[in-house]
Scaffold this motif. Structure first.
Motif, PDB file in Angstrom:
ATOM      1  N   LEU A 146       2.541   6.468 -10.254  1.00 33.09           N
ATOM      2  CA  LEU A 146       2.026   5.700  -9.115  1.00 33.09           C
ATOM      3  C   LEU A 146       3.141   4.883  -8.476  1.00 33.09           C
ATOM      4  CD1 LEU A 146      -0.246   4.499  -7.360  1.00 33.09           C
ATOM      5  CD2 LEU A 146      -0.706   2.876  -9.218  1.00 33.09           C
ATOM      6  N   LEU A 147       3.960   4.264  -9.292  1.00 34.44           N
ATOM      7  CA  LEU A 147       5.057   3.426  -8.790  1.00 34.44           C
ATOM      8  C   LEU A 147       6.060   4.255  -7.992  1.00 34.44           C
ATOM      9  CD1 LEU A 147       6.241   0.542  -8.848  1.00 34.44           C
ATOM     10  CD2 LEU A 147       7.456   1.181 -10.937  1.00 34.44           C
ATOM     11  N   LYS A 148       6.292   5.496  -8.419  1.00 32.51           N
ATOM     12  CA  LYS A 148       7.275   6.347  -7.744  1.00 32.51           C
ATOM     13  C   LYS A 148       6.909   6.616  -6.283  1.00 32.51           C
ATOM     14  CE  LYS A 148       9.172   8.909 -11.677  1.00 32.51           C
ATOM     15  NZ  LYS A 148       9.289  10.252 -12.326  1.00 32.51           N
ATOM     16  N   VAL A 149       5.620   6.690  -5.979  1.00 31.09           N
ATOM     17  CA  VAL A 149       5.200   7.018  -4.610  1.00 31.09           C
ATOM     18  C   VAL A 149       4.894   5.782  -3.770  1.00 31.09           C
ATOM     19  CG1 VAL A 149       4.282   9.236  -5.375  1.00 31.09           C
ATOM     20  CG2 VAL A 149       2.757   7.260  -5.288  1.00 31.09           C
ATOM     21  N   ARG A 150       5.020   4.606  -4.374  1.00 27.83           N
ATOM     22  CA  ARG A 150       4.757   3.367  -3.634  1.00 27.83           C
ATOM     23  C   ARG A 150       5.988   2.941  -2.829  1.00 27.83           C
ATOM     24  NH1 ARG A 150       0.404   1.277  -2.255  1.00 27.83           N
ATOM     25  NH2 ARG A 150       1.323  -0.822  -2.370  1.00 27.83           N
ATOM     26  N   GLU A 151       5.766   2.466  -1.621  1.00 29.30           N
ATOM     27  CA  GLU A 151       6.844   1.869  -0.832  1.00 29.30           C
ATOM     28  C   GLU A 151       6.984   0.408  -1.234  1.00 29.30           C
ATOM     29  OE1 GLU A 151       6.511   2.354   3.338  1.00 29.30           O
ATOM     30  OE2 GLU A 151       6.231   4.530   3.239  1.00 29.30           O
ATOM     31  N   THR A 152       8.219  -0.048  -1.289  1.00 27.65           N
ATOM     32  CA  THR A 152       8.487  -1.426  -1.692  1.00 27.65           C
ATOM     33  C   THR A 152       8.049  -2.390  -0.599  1.00 27.65           C
ATOM     34  OG1 THR A 152      10.344  -0.793  -3.094  1.00 27.65           O
ATOM     35  CG2 THR A 152      10.304  -3.066  -2.310  1.00 27.65           C
TER      36      THR A 152
END
Length: 274
Positions: free
Chosen positions: A175-181
């Motif tokens: 999930l974190l990999k596809v999240r934009e910062t």
């Protein structure tokens, strides 16, 4: 006189070596290497000597047979066949048995399993006569092996929980990999409770949009709403976590999910920085 006859050379050598070490030459041991028999003269009511002999036998069971029996239990009772799984579960069982899982209810009884076997062995040795080691293993270790089976059951439960946790952590990583910062750098403070700040010391708790891209197999109910969910939403590239308890459960989950993005600092430094 107590005579112990072995079927296996390894058992014979193990017990003999420990008898010599324990008795330090104070007690004569008659050895028949051809018949794999050890004989010791035991005077009536010599409880101390019976105890020493029993200790050597129990060590043999612990060193040579316990792991074998654990594997046997896993394969015959629980039908595990994968060598890696069997290895992981036996390692967990050993950890529980050594007292490293004190949080488990009743775990202390597993650490005392050798005392249970020792009492049974002392009773056997005190009777004297000829003891067939193979028969001893079969008929005198029953209560101990029952407890060992229960220990394996506990280890399996722990193993399954660990597998579920690892799957959960991996899902959060994906999930974190596809999240934009949203926030490049954040500060997390754990002082009995968690709080989230930006680098200027402004609280970020509640200042974010809800997470609506939860992948299949993961539920919002599974994610801690206090700090883990906000961190996933903000997806920071750097997290500075101030705490005096780096082993706290949620702190470890944050570490496992965010990995190299996370840096720990002592809690006392937070007051100096902000």
């Amino acid at each position: 006189m107590v005579s112990i006859t072995f079927d296996q050379q390894a058992d014979f050598q193990f017990v003999y070596a420990h008898l010599i070490k324990d008795m330090n030459g104070k007690q004569k041991i008659s050895v028949n290497e051809e018949e794999l028999t050890l004989s010791i003269q035991v005077e009536p009511y010599n409880t101390k000597l019976c105890y020493h002999i029993s200790q050597c036998i129990v060590r043999c069971v612990s060193a040579i047979y316990e792991k074998q029996w654990m594997k046997q239990i896993l394969m015959t009772k629980y039908l595990y066949q994968d060598k890696d799984e069997i290895g992981e579960i036996t390692a967990i069982a050993k950890s529980i048995g050594e007292g490293n899982k004190e949080e488990l209810p009743g775990a202390v009884r597993y650490t005392n399993r050798m005392d249970l076997l020792l009492r049974s062995t002392v009773s056997c040795i005190e009777q004297g006569g000829t003891i067939m080691f193979d028969s001893y293993l079969r008929f005198r270790t029953g209560p101990y092996r029952t407890l060992l089976t229960e220990l394996i059951g506990e280890a399996i439960d722990e193993y399954k929980l660990e597998q579920e946790y690892q799957n959960f952590v991996e899902a959060l990583r994906q999930l974190l990999k596809v999240r934009e910062t949203i926030q490049e750098k954040v500060v997390v403070v754990f002082d009995h409770s968690y709080n989230l700040y930006d680098l200027n010391g402004k609280k970020l708790n509640g200042l974010y949009e809800p997470l609506d891209d939860i992948p299949n197999g993961l539920s919002l109910d599974d994610i801690d709403p206090e700090i883990l969910l906000p961190l996933l939403i903000l997806a920071p590239k750097e997290i500075y976590l101030y705490t005096e308890d780096v082993d706290e459960g949620l702190a470890q989950t944050i570490r496992n999910v965010f990995e190299e993005r996370l840096c720990f600092f002592p809690l006392r430094l937070f007051k100096n920085v902000f």
